[in-house]
Design an enzyme around this catalytic site. Structure first.
Site, PDB file in Angstrom:
ATOM      1  CE  LYS A  14      -0.363  -0.299   5.043  1.00  0.00           C
ATOM      2  NZ  LYS A  14      -1.240  -0.707   6.160  1.00  0.00           N
ATOM      3  NE  ARG A  40      -7.169  -0.002  11.183  1.00  0.00           N
ATOM      4  CZ  ARG A  40      -5.930  -0.101  10.735  1.00  0.00           C
ATOM      5  NH1 ARG A  40      -5.115   0.935  10.790  1.00  0.00           N
ATOM      6  NH2 ARG A  40      -5.468  -1.239  10.241  1.00  0.00           N
ATOM      7  CG  HIS A  72      -4.244  -5.108  12.043  1.00  0.00           C
ATOM      8  ND1 HIS A  72      -3.056  -5.595  11.549  1.00  0.00           N
ATOM      9  CD2 HIS A  72      -4.090  -3.757  12.096  1.00  0.00           C
ATOM     10  CE1 HIS A  72      -2.225  -4.585  11.321  1.00  0.00           C
ATOM     11  NE2 HIS A  72      -2.816  -3.470  11.649  1.00  0.00           N
ATOM     12  NE  ARG A  91      -2.725  -8.086   7.798  1.00  0.00           N
ATOM     13  CZ  ARG A  91      -3.261  -8.691   8.854  1.00  0.00           C
ATOM     14  NH1 ARG A  91      -3.872  -9.860   8.736  1.00  0.00           N
ATOM     15  NH2 ARG A  91      -3.214  -8.118  10.035  1.00  0.00           N
ATOM     16  CE1 TYR A 103      10.174  31.828   2.170  1.00  0.00           C
ATOM     17  CE2 TYR A 103      10.385  29.443   2.372  1.00  0.00           C
ATOM     18  CZ  TYR A 103      10.082  30.565   1.622  1.00  0.00           C
ATOM     19  OH  TYR A 103       9.689  30.418   0.325  1.00  0.00           O
ATOM     20  CB  CYS A 118      12.164  25.818   1.597  1.00  0.00           C
ATOM     21  SG  CYS A 118      13.301  26.951   2.422  1.00  0.00           S
ATOM     22  CG  MET A 119       6.935  23.017  -1.306  1.00  0.00           C
ATOM     23  SD  MET A 119       5.634  23.817  -2.251  1.00  0.00           S
ATOM     24  CE  MET A 119       4.436  24.141  -0.990  1.00  0.00           C
ATOM     25  CG  ASP A 120       9.951  23.720  -3.989  1.00  0.00           C
ATOM     26  OD1 ASP A 120       9.075  22.846  -3.925  1.00  0.00           O
ATOM     27  OD2 ASP A 120       9.715  24.932  -4.147  1.00  0.00           O
TER      28      ASP A 120
HETATM   29  C1  PLP Z   1      -0.463  -1.721   6.869  1.00  0.00           C
HETATM   30  C2  PLP Z   1      -0.975  -2.994   7.378  1.00  0.00           C
HETATM   31  C3  PLP Z   1      -0.111  -4.099   7.527  1.00  0.00           C
HETATM   32  C4  PLP Z   1       1.389  -3.993   7.371  1.00  0.00           C
HETATM   33  O1  PLP Z   1       1.926  -3.509   8.577  1.00  0.00           O
HETATM   34  P1  PLP Z   1       3.510  -3.414   8.825  1.00  0.00           P
HETATM   35  O2  PLP Z   1       3.607  -3.048  10.261  1.00  0.00           O
HETATM   36  O3  PLP Z   1       4.012  -2.337   7.933  1.00  0.00           O
HETATM   37  O4  PLP Z   1       4.091  -4.734   8.509  1.00  0.00           O
HETATM   38  C5  PLP Z   1      -0.677  -5.306   7.887  1.00  0.00           C
HETATM   39  N1  PLP Z   1      -2.000  -5.433   8.100  1.00  0.00           N
HETATM   40  C6  PLP Z   1      -2.856  -4.385   7.980  1.00  0.00           C
HETATM   41  C7  PLP Z   1      -4.299  -4.598   8.230  1.00  0.00           C
HETATM   42  C8  PLP Z   1      -2.376  -3.133   7.628  1.00  0.00           C
HETATM   43  O5  PLP Z   1      -3.217  -2.099   7.538  1.00  0.00           O
END
Ligand code: PLP
Length: 380
Positions: free
Chosen positions: A45, A139, A167, A226, A272, A320-322
């Site tokens: 992601k 969540r 999770h 994951r 700045y 700064c931004m850039d």
């Molecule tokens: C982002 C996410 C992960 C990955 O988590 P890490 O700590 O980066 O390994 C796993 N499961 C869910 C549901 C997530 O949102």
């Protein structure tokens, strides 16, 4: 300033170097830590935490990784259009109106609650889903208490339930209270699976752990882990201890050219705000990278530094931004066109993402995922 090869042009301003060898090394190392029947689900992601989602996923495909997780449907579609093979699970919410896209791009949707499952099922698209169960993060997910509702989702005509997961909310902490909470989450989840089984439901693919979950609870029996941040070679925070030590290798380096150098006299202010004054006559270099490139603005006033000629030069004044300014008075050999390292190695010195994140008051997950919308990624 620089002409010649395309590589020189791509390295004209500031850029990211992505070391795919280290990425593969981390993936293999992490897979090795999993029980033999558990597979890695690479979490890609947020553009693979800034590392480039399609590139990272294809690299993972090459070493046999066949499962991916994204946060949004459009991230999933990007992978499919880029030719990524295997399962792609959307961890977050997708508007029901996009059910056809889910089907068309062969994406797997997370069931975030019971009503959502019913609405998605009403589309009669036989969409593949994983059910998310809330065991204590509070969540997304159907509450682990609502076993009837969870069982009903398995019976909905318009859905194919091919996975079920939860999770962990505090898997990164090893204090007694945190471990107790995590063990409670794990226990409630496995109890639920047992009860579903007792009702005659075939348990689909199961997953619980993310990076810290794997490193601190490696003994769990799951079909997937994951893995996000660990794949990219760091933990979230400096100094975190994990049950399994992991010799992960950083994948990303952030570099920028010195585009100009100027002498600034003692007593002058820089950047700045006129709140950073130079104490003695100094040489100041300008780097073309700023907060719009994802470098946190709260590294201003010297809390950040860069490497040049294997030595550290402090950032000065406001970012700064850039652009940002660094003091190179003590590194006289610095010249226009030199490459500064903001994250990564230079000679004997290294700036770790965990230390940059700490200085910026955040975690590497945030630092990485915000880096580089504007930066070229060079894969090596
Ligand atoms: C982002 C996410 C992960 C990955 O988590 P890490 O700590 O980066 O390994 C796993 N499961 C869910 C549901 C997530 O949102």
């Amino acid at each position: 300033m620089k002409t010649g090869s395309s590589d020189d042009i791509r390295k004209g301003r500031s850029w990211l170097e992505i070391n795919t060898k280290n990425l593969e090394y981390n993936a293999r190392l992490l897979q090795h830590l999993m029980p033999s029947d558990c597979e890695m689900m690479a979490v890609v992601k947020a553009n693979a935490y800034g590392h480039g989602a399609v590139k990272v996923s294809k690299c993972m495909n090459e070493i046999g990784v066949k499962a991916f997780a994204v946060a949004t449907i459009d991230e999933g579609i990007e992978l499919r259009k880029g030719g990524v093979e295997g399962d792609i699970l959307i961890l977050g919410f997708t508007d029901i109106s996009r059910a056809n896209d889910l089907k068309h791009y062969r994406l797997i949707q997370t069931v975030i609650d019971y009503n959502y499952a019913v609405l998605l099922s009403n589309r009669r698209n036989s969409i593949q889903v994983h059910i998310k169960v809330d065991t204590g993060m509070h969540r997304l997910g159907i509450s682990v208490e609502e076993i009837n509702k969870i069982a009903e989702v398995f019976q909905l005509d318009g859905l194919k339930v091919i996975g079920i997961f939860t999770h962990l909310s505090v898997a990164d902490k090893l204090e007694e209270e945190a471990v107790k909470y995590t063990r409670g989450q794990i226990e409630r989840f496995y109890q639920l699976l047992k009860q579903l089984e007792d009702r005659g439901i075939d348990i689909p693919m199961v997953h619980i752990q993310s990076s810290y979950g794997l490193l601190n609870y490696p003994e769990l029996h799951c079909d997937y882990a994951r893995i996000g941040i660990a794949l990219y070679g760091s933990l979230s925070s400096q100094g975190d201890n994990t049950k399994l030590p992991s010799q992960l290798r950083p994948v990303l380096a952030l570099k920028a050219r010195v585009i100009m150098i100027r002498e600034v006299a003692a007593g002058e202010s820089v950047s700045y705000g006129r709140d950073s004054f130079i104490r003695k006559d100094s040489r100041i270099a300008v780097l073309p990278v700023g907060y719009a490139d994802g470098l946190p603005r709260n590294l201003s006033y010297g809390s950040g530094s860069v490497l040049l000629h294997g030595r550290r030069a402090p950032m000065i004044g406001r970012i700064c931004m850039d652009h940002l300014l660094i003091d190179v008075t003590d590194i006289p050999e610095v010249k226009q066109g030199d490459v500064a390292t903001l994250i990564g190695e230079d000679g004997q010195e290294e700036i770790l993402a965990t230390s940059v994140a700490k200085s910026a008051g955040t975690i590497t997950n945030e630092l990485y995922s915000r880096i580089g919308i504007r930066l070229e990624r060079i894969y090596i």
